[in-house]
Design an enzyme around this catalytic site. Structure first.
Site, PDB file in Angstrom:
ATOM      1  N   GLY A  40     -16.946  -4.081  53.243  1.00 40.60           N
ATOM      2  CA  GLY A  40     -15.778  -4.550  52.512  1.00 40.60           C
ATOM      3  C   GLY A  40     -14.816  -5.344  53.371  1.00 40.60           C
ATOM      4  O   GLY A  40     -14.338  -6.410  52.964  1.00 40.60           O
ATOM      5  N   ASP A  61     -24.303  -4.362  61.917  1.00 35.38           N
ATOM      6  CA  ASP A  61     -24.257  -3.465  60.762  1.00 35.38           C
ATOM      7  C   ASP A  61     -25.658  -2.911  60.523  1.00 35.38           C
ATOM      8  O   ASP A  61     -26.608  -3.684  60.397  1.00 35.38           O
ATOM      9  CB  ASP A  61     -23.757  -4.190  59.510  1.00 35.38           C
ATOM     10  CG  ASP A  61     -23.343  -3.227  58.411  1.00 35.38           C
ATOM     11  OD1 ASP A  61     -24.170  -2.384  58.004  1.00 35.38           O
ATOM     12  OD2 ASP A  61     -22.187  -3.294  57.953  1.00 35.38           O
ATOM     13  N   ASN A  69     -22.156  -2.845  46.351  1.00 34.64           N
ATOM     14  CA  ASN A  69     -21.400  -3.640  47.327  1.00 34.64           C
ATOM     15  C   ASN A  69     -20.879  -4.942  46.740  1.00 34.64           C
ATOM     16  O   ASN A  69     -19.861  -5.468  47.193  1.00 34.64           O
ATOM     17  CB  ASN A  69     -22.284  -4.004  48.527  1.00 34.64           C
ATOM     18  CG  ASN A  69     -22.806  -2.823  49.309  1.00 34.64           C
ATOM     19  OD1 ASN A  69     -23.892  -2.885  49.863  1.00 34.64           O
ATOM     20  ND2 ASN A  69     -22.055  -1.727  49.368  1.00 34.64           N
ATOM     21  N   LEU A  70     -21.570  -5.480  45.752  1.00 35.24           N
ATOM     22  CA  LEU A  70     -21.321  -6.855  45.335  1.00 35.24           C
ATOM     23  C   LEU A  70     -19.952  -7.071  44.698  1.00 35.24           C
ATOM     24  O   LEU A  70     -19.452  -8.205  44.691  1.00 35.24           O
ATOM     25  CB  LEU A  70     -22.414  -7.318  44.372  1.00 35.24           C
ATOM     26  CG  LEU A  70     -23.849  -7.288  44.911  1.00 35.24           C
ATOM     27  CD1 LEU A  70     -24.798  -7.909  43.904  1.00 35.24           C
ATOM     28  CD2 LEU A  70     -23.958  -7.979  46.251  1.00 35.24           C
ATOM     29  N   ARG A  72     -17.129  -6.244  45.830  1.00 33.30           N
ATOM     30  CA  ARG A  72     -16.077  -6.527  46.811  1.00 33.30           C
ATOM     31  C   ARG A  72     -16.593  -7.242  48.058  1.00 33.30           C
ATOM     32  O   ARG A  72     -15.819  -7.846  48.786  1.00 33.30           O
ATOM     33  CB  ARG A  72     -15.350  -5.238  47.215  1.00 33.30           C
ATOM     34  CG  ARG A  72     -16.250  -4.220  47.890  1.00 33.30           C
ATOM     35  CD  ARG A  72     -15.621  -2.831  47.952  1.00 33.30           C
ATOM     36  NE  ARG A  72     -16.500  -1.901  48.658  1.00 33.30           N
ATOM     37  CZ  ARG A  72     -17.578  -1.340  48.145  1.00 33.30           C
ATOM     38  NH1 ARG A  72     -17.934  -1.618  46.898  1.00 33.30           N
ATOM     39  NH2 ARG A  72     -18.311  -0.508  48.859  1.00 33.30           N
ATOM     40  N   LYS A  85     -27.668  -6.022  55.917  1.00 34.53           N
ATOM     41  CA  LYS A  85     -26.382  -6.706  55.767  1.00 34.53           C
ATOM     42  C   LYS A  85     -26.130  -7.714  56.885  1.00 34.53           C
ATOM     43  O   LYS A  85     -25.610  -8.806  56.640  1.00 34.53           O
ATOM     44  CB  LYS A  85     -25.237  -5.689  55.731  1.00 34.53           C
ATOM     45  CG  LYS A  85     -25.069  -4.981  54.409  1.00 34.53           C
ATOM     46  CD  LYS A  85     -23.802  -4.128  54.421  1.00 34.53           C
ATOM     47  CE  LYS A  85     -23.598  -3.456  53.076  1.00 34.53           C
ATOM     48  NZ  LYS A  85     -22.371  -2.627  53.060  1.00 34.53           N
ATOM     49  N   ASP A 129     -15.773   2.669  58.346  1.00 40.11           N
ATOM     50  CA  ASP A 129     -15.053   3.549  57.420  1.00 40.11           C
ATOM     51  C   ASP A 129     -15.014   5.012  57.866  1.00 40.11           C
ATOM     52  O   ASP A 129     -14.669   5.881  57.060  1.00 40.11           O
ATOM     53  CB  ASP A 129     -15.644   3.445  56.013  1.00 40.11           C
ATOM     54  CG  ASP A 129     -17.130   3.752  55.968  1.00 40.11           C
ATOM     55  OD1 ASP A 129     -17.684   4.149  57.005  1.00 40.11           O
ATOM     56  OD2 ASP A 129     -17.735   3.588  54.892  1.00 40.11           O
ATOM     57  N   CYS A 194     -15.288   5.405  50.533  1.00 37.55           N
ATOM     58  CA  CYS A 194     -14.985   4.715  49.282  1.00 37.55           C
ATOM     59  C   CYS A 194     -15.994   5.045  48.185  1.00 37.55           C
ATOM     60  O   CYS A 194     -15.664   4.967  47.002  1.00 37.55           O
ATOM     61  CB  CYS A 194     -14.896   3.213  49.506  1.00 37.55           C
ATOM     62  SG  CYS A 194     -16.456   2.420  49.952  1.00 37.55           S
TER      63      CYS A 194
END
Length: 246
Positions: A40, A61, A69-70, A72, A85, A129, A194
């Protein structure tokens, strides 16, 4: 190195900026930035640093692109689903700005590879995160004397700071480190990921763009970076506040 005619045309709006100019753009074009996390926060960071002409980007990553995921992470498309990713992000960079050097690293940043990944890096950005991961990244960046732009997200709020405890203020005192801001990691129930708590889809774009701005300021050498300061933004109220620490 002087800008080419193509670069001068591409970055013309930067070059006419009083505090940027051709010298600032040359610094961006000569810089190597390590982006840890292409999610994000990493997605807008990658997009705007590539657009700004950062000469070399290394994207780290270990995850793959998921449908959730798409909403945001807008550098990815449905065609990227299931793909690493880091590699999908590198393809985005290449399509946006083919003059850049980009490397994809599809593994986590760790004590085993951290120092090597930071070799020849001018600045790092992390949008991970989990606080233990953030603390680890901050520690290894400090040990290797690489400035770190760090961002974090909640459901409707986010924060940004810059860490460089090896640099000195005008007073001669060092800038604060990660521990000065977060002496202890929050409890898991106070900082859920999240996927459990949710996040407003535009929020990572807002905070990630702020992170890219801090990186550009640090590299080009203008403005006042968020050293020793935490910027907190609320998507509910559109208000920002800055808190000093350390």
């Amino acid at each position: 190195m002087p800008l080419t005619a193509s670069q001068a045309a591409r970055y013309a709006r930067h070059i006419v900026l009083k505090d940027m100019g051709g010298v600032g753009q040359q610094k961006l074009s000569a810089a190597h930035v390590l982006v840890i996390g292409a999610g994000g926060l990493g997605a807008p960071v990658i997009a705007y640093l590539a657009g700004a002409g950062i000469g070399r980007l290394t994207i780290v990553d270990p995850d793959t692109v998921a449908l959730s995921n798409l909403a945001r992470q807008v550098i990815f498309t449905e065609a990227d689903l299931g793909q690493p990713k880091a590699e999908a992000a590198a393809r985005f960079v290449g399509a946006l700005n083919s003059g850049l050097v980009v490397e994809a690293v599809s593994q986590p940043f760790s004590t085993l590879n951290g120092a090597e990944l930071l070799r020849d890096v001018d600045l790092a950005i992390e949008g991970t995160d989990r606080f233990p991961t953030k603390r680890l990244i901050a520690r290894i960046c400090a040990q290797n004397q690489v400035p770190l732009v760090s961002g974090a997200l909640g459901q409707f709020d986010g924060s940004v700071t810059v860490l460089a405890p090896f640099l000195l203020r005008e007073s001669g005192k060092a800038w604060p480190d990660f521990e000065a801001l977060y002496p202890l990691d929050p409890m898991p129930e106070d900082s859920p990921p999240c996927e459990l708590a949710g996040v407003l889809n535009v929020l990572p774009g807002i905070i990630g763009t702020m992170m890219a701005n801090e990186a550009i300021k640090m590299i080009a050498g203008f403005g006042e970076p968020l050293l020793g300061r935490l910027l907190v933004y609320s998507a509910r109220t559109a208000q920002s506040r800055i808190m000093e620490y350390g």
